[in-house]
Design a protein around this motif. Structure first.
Motif, PDB file in Angstrom:
ATOM      1  N   SER A   1      51.488 -99.255 -44.160  1.00 37.87           N
ATOM      2  CA  SER A   1      52.113 -98.877 -42.691  1.00 37.87           C
ATOM      3  C   SER A   1      52.371 -97.464 -42.803  1.00 37.87           C
ATOM      4  O   SER A   1      52.553 -97.037 -41.638  1.00 37.87           O
ATOM      5  CB  SER A   1      53.252 -99.762 -42.711  1.00 37.87           C
TER       6      SER A   1
ATOM      7  N   ASP B   1      50.457-102.922 -39.856  1.00 43.13           N
ATOM      8  CA  ASP B   1      51.176-103.001 -38.615  1.00 43.13           C
ATOM      9  C   ASP B   1      52.163-104.293 -38.959  1.00 43.13           C
ATOM     10  O   ASP B   1      52.929-104.567 -37.660  1.00 43.13           O
ATOM     11  CB  ASP B   1      50.417-103.253 -37.339  1.00 43.13           C
TER      12      ASP B   1
ATOM     13  N   GLY C   1      50.432-107.221 -37.746  1.00 42.70           N
ATOM     14  CA  GLY C   1      51.375-107.068 -36.525  1.00 42.70           C
ATOM     15  C   GLY C   1      52.314-108.218 -36.636  1.00 42.70           C
ATOM     16  O   GLY C   1      53.091-108.370 -35.799  1.00 42.70           O
TER      17      GLY C   1
END
Length: 364
Positions: free
Chosen positions: A304, A283, A263
């Protein structure tokens, strides 16, 4: 009414953490007494004998001491600092460990090599002070003013720096392992080669800071802002960088092995030469213009975007974190999967899994 102990024999007495502010100890015998943490604010100690007394963390603000007061040199110095201030004073190498110096003025003082282990320095003024190579391990520096202070090589391990102001401070080669940096101001701070390993830095703003060569191994940097920071050659192995803002940061030749980058925003960051072995890139945001070795860019694409039906023949995926990767029907002929992390969530044809199982970290 203040307590009156004048002239009394109180040798070995226990006054630990007692509130005896304003007490009269004139000419009292306090040898080997335990006054640890006691509040002696405004107390009269003129002529008292305090030789061998335990004065750790004692509060001496406005206490009265004269030339006939017998007190160890360390504590007389503490009394002088607390009541007279030491702005610009030379205290290099001084032993000030375990003392109460909260709210004192040590602006521009020289405290290089000083022993301040466990010292209470709450809201103290160290602006422009020289604290190079000082030992501040476990010290309470919450709310302290350290603007432009020289803390190069200082030991701040386990120190409480909550709400401290470190703007413009020099922390090159300083040890901050385990320090509490909650709400600290580090604007324009030199953090090159600093040791922040295992430190909780979640949510901290390191944007534009110089952290080149820093040791951030095992540090918690989740949700931190490291945008435009210089982290070249830094050690970020096993660091938690999940959801961190790493945009435009310089990670060239940094060690990011086993780092959690899930992330994280890595847009326009420089990852050239960085070690991303076993790094979690799920992510993460990486753009095509990235400065990143082709191997790790490919790993990121696989994690991803998935590589179903794609040609990965001859690809180098060694030591990559391929947990949760989608590789169904991908062509992995001659691909190097040695040391790669593969678990039950990795979607990969059994053919490739069996052929490479001996070289993979299966089930990790």
């Amino acid at each position: 009414m203040s307590l009156d102990f004048s002239g009394q024999n109180l040798a070995g007495a226990n006054f630990s953490y007692a509130d005896i502010q304003g007490a009269n100890f004139t000419n009292a015998m306090l040898t080997d007494a335990n006054l640890c943490g006691a509040n002696l604010c405004g107390a009269n100690l003129c002529g008292a004998n305090l030789c061998g007394a335990n004065l750790i963390d004692v509060y001496l603000r406005n206490a009265k001491i004269n030339e006939s007061t017998k007190i160890d040199s360390k504590w007389r110095l503490v009394w002088e600092i607390v009541n007279q201030g030491s702005e610009g004073q030379n205290l290099s190498g001084a032993d000030l460990s375990g003392v109460n110096l909260c709210r004192v003025n040590l602006c521009r003082a020289d405290l290089s090599d000083a022993n301040l282990v466990g010292t209470d320095l709450y809201n103290a003024d160290f602006s422009y002070a020289n604290l190079s190579d000082a030992n501040l391990s476990g010290a309470n520096l919450s709310g302290a003013d350290l603007i432009n202070a020289n803390l190069s090589g200082a030991n701040l391990s386990g120190a409480d720096l909550i709400n401290a102001n470190l703007a413009g401070a020099d922390l090159i080669n300083a040890n901050l392992t385990g320090a509490d940096l909650t709400d600290v101001n580090i604007c324009n701070t030199n953090l090159r080669d600093v040791n922040l390993s295992t430190t909780n830095l979640s949510g901290i703003d390191f944007s534009y800071e110089n952290l080149s060569g820093a040791n951030l191994s095992d540090a918690n940097l989740s949700d931190a802002n490291l945008s435009n920071a210089d982290l070249s050659d830094a050690n970020l192995s096993d660091a938690n960088l999940s959801d961190a803002n790493l945009s435009n940061a310089d990670f060239s030749y940094a060690n990011l092995s086993d780092a959690d980058l899930s992330g994280a925003d890595l847009s326009d960051a420089d990852l050239s030469g960085a070690d991303l072995s076993y790094a979690n890139l799920s992510d993460a945001q990486i753009n095509e213009a990235r400065e990143i070795d082709s191997k790790w860019y490919l790993v990121w694409e696989i994690i991803s975007q998935g590589f179903e039906d794609q040609n990965l023949s001859g690809a180098d995926l060694s030591y990559a974190d391929l947990r949760n990767a989608y590789l169904i029907d991908a062509n992995l002929i001659d691909a190097n999967l040695s040391g790669a992390k593969i678990n039950e969530s990795t979607k990969i044809d059994s053919k490739w899994l069996m052929s490479s199982l001996g070289d993979c970290q299966s089930g990790i």
